[in-house]
Design a protein around this motif. Structure first.
Motif, PDB file in Angstrom:
ATOM      1  N   THR A   3      -4.851  -1.920  -6.692  1.00 53.79           N
ATOM      2  CA  THR A   3      -4.575  -3.145  -7.436  1.00 53.79           C
ATOM      3  C   THR A   3      -4.324  -2.784  -8.896  1.00 53.79           C
ATOM      4  OG1 THR A   3      -6.908  -3.557  -7.962  1.00 53.79           O
ATOM      5  CG2 THR A   3      -6.060  -4.504  -5.921  1.00 53.79           C
ATOM      6  N   ARG A  26      -0.994  -2.748  -3.560  1.00 54.21           N
ATOM      7  CA  ARG A  26      -0.916  -3.879  -2.644  1.00 54.21           C
ATOM      8  C   ARG A  26      -1.036  -5.212  -3.367  1.00 54.21           C
ATOM      9  NH1 ARG A  26      -6.102  -5.715  -1.832  1.00 54.21           N
ATOM     10  NH2 ARG A  26      -7.790  -4.235  -2.262  1.00 54.21           N
ATOM     11  N   LYS A  27      -1.438  -5.167  -4.658  1.00 52.78           N
ATOM     12  CA  LYS A  27      -1.575  -6.426  -5.384  1.00 52.78           C
ATOM     13  C   LYS A  27      -1.508  -6.170  -6.886  1.00 52.78           C
ATOM     14  CE  LYS A  27      -5.640  -8.533  -5.673  1.00 52.78           C
ATOM     15  NZ  LYS A  27      -6.820  -9.349  -5.317  1.00 52.78           N
ATOM     16  N   GLU A  34      -5.356 -17.401  -7.352  1.00 51.14           N
ATOM     17  CA  GLU A  34      -6.353 -16.759  -6.498  1.00 51.14           C
ATOM     18  C   GLU A  34      -7.757 -17.280  -6.783  1.00 51.14           C
ATOM     19  OE1 GLU A  34      -6.896 -12.371  -6.687  1.00 51.14           O
ATOM     20  OE2 GLU A  34      -5.782 -12.413  -4.809  1.00 51.14           O
ATOM     21  N   THR A  46       0.826 -10.555  -4.123  1.00 52.14           N
ATOM     22  CA  THR A  46       0.427  -9.609  -3.085  1.00 52.14           C
ATOM     23  C   THR A  46       1.656  -9.139  -2.313  1.00 52.14           C
ATOM     24  OG1 THR A  46      -1.696 -10.734  -2.867  1.00 52.14           O
ATOM     25  CG2 THR A  46      -1.055  -9.257  -1.087  1.00 52.14           C
TER      26      THR A  46
END
Length: 243
Positions: free
Chosen positions: A161, A195-196, A220, A242
């Motif tokens: 991340t 991934r994010k 989020e 994401t």
């Protein structure tokens, strides 16, 4: 284009040289040599080893980090031509001025903290065993008009991340500069296995929230009364994209 890998060193001397350059952004070759207790031959060997591993690069006696984070891209609008390229230490003053101009006109607390961190560390790029920091800048006539910043933790459990901030000087908005910067940062993160990406914005910053939502970011979470802005408690909106 590749994500910065955690640096490893074959000797304590090479680690000392790398850390000196990393902390200063750039450094004069003779200053680095003076800082070590190495002979000229030993120093040359250690520096060449770091260059061969792709950690450092030298030009005209100036040594800098050699992070490969992408190429220069040119964009044209009806009003102007601008470039988006990796940020370098020579962009330091322009970056700080741009971030401060953006945050003086709207609440963007995370970006304010990035500017303060730049000033404290006196370096645009960081890359060590704890953290990495990458900037892409938009320049018009070689002046910084906007930025996208990625904070890349090196701690294993956080390495997928990245925190992102992005901003454009008010005079250069509504011309696609912010769109191109955000796309550059997000595409770089996706291409390098993240991934994010996430961003934190005060709930009162409607323009920033709408901008991120328009590019597919989602809320989020919300931290109630997280900021104190002009004497008022303001919620923090946690935004994320994401892959």
């Amino acid at each position: 284009m590749r994500a910065p890998e955690r640096p490893t060193f074959e000797s304590e001397a090479s680690k000392t040289i790398y850390q000196y350059v990393e902390r200063h952004g750039t450094a004069a070759r003779h200053r680095i040599r003076e800082m070590t207790s190495l002979s000229p031959e030993e120093f040359r060997s250690e520096l060449e080893g770091l260059e061969s591993k792709g950690y450092l690069e030298e030009s005209g006696g100036t040594v800098r980090l050699a992070l490969d984070v992408g190429s220069v891209e040119e964009y044209e609008t009806d009003a102007e031509t601008y470039l988006i390229r990796p940020g370098r230490n020579r962009d330091f003053d322009g970056l700080v001025e741009t971030i401060r101009e953006v945050t003086s006109k709207e609440s963007y607390v995370v970006a304010e903290s990035v500017a303060e961190q730049l000033l404290y560390e006196d370096a645009v790029t960081r890359h060590n065993t704890v953290e990495s920091r990458v900037f892409f800048v938009a320049t018009i006539d070689d002046e910084v008009a906007g930025w996208v910043h990625l904070d890349l933790p090196q701690v294993e459990k956080l390495r997928e991340t990245a925190q992102l901030t992005v901003g454009v000087r008010p005079d250069h908005r509504r011309r696609g500069v912010g769109d191109a910067l955000l796309t550059r940062g997000v595409d770089w993160a996706e291409a390098n296995g993240y991934r994010k990406v996430y961003n934190s914005v005060p709930a009162t910053n409607d323009e920033a929230l709408a901008f991120l939502e328009g590019h597919g970011w989602n809320t989020e979470g919300i931290r109630r009364n997280h900021y104190t802005i002009d004497g008022e408690f303001i919620d923090e909106v946690l935004m994320a994209y994401t892959f």
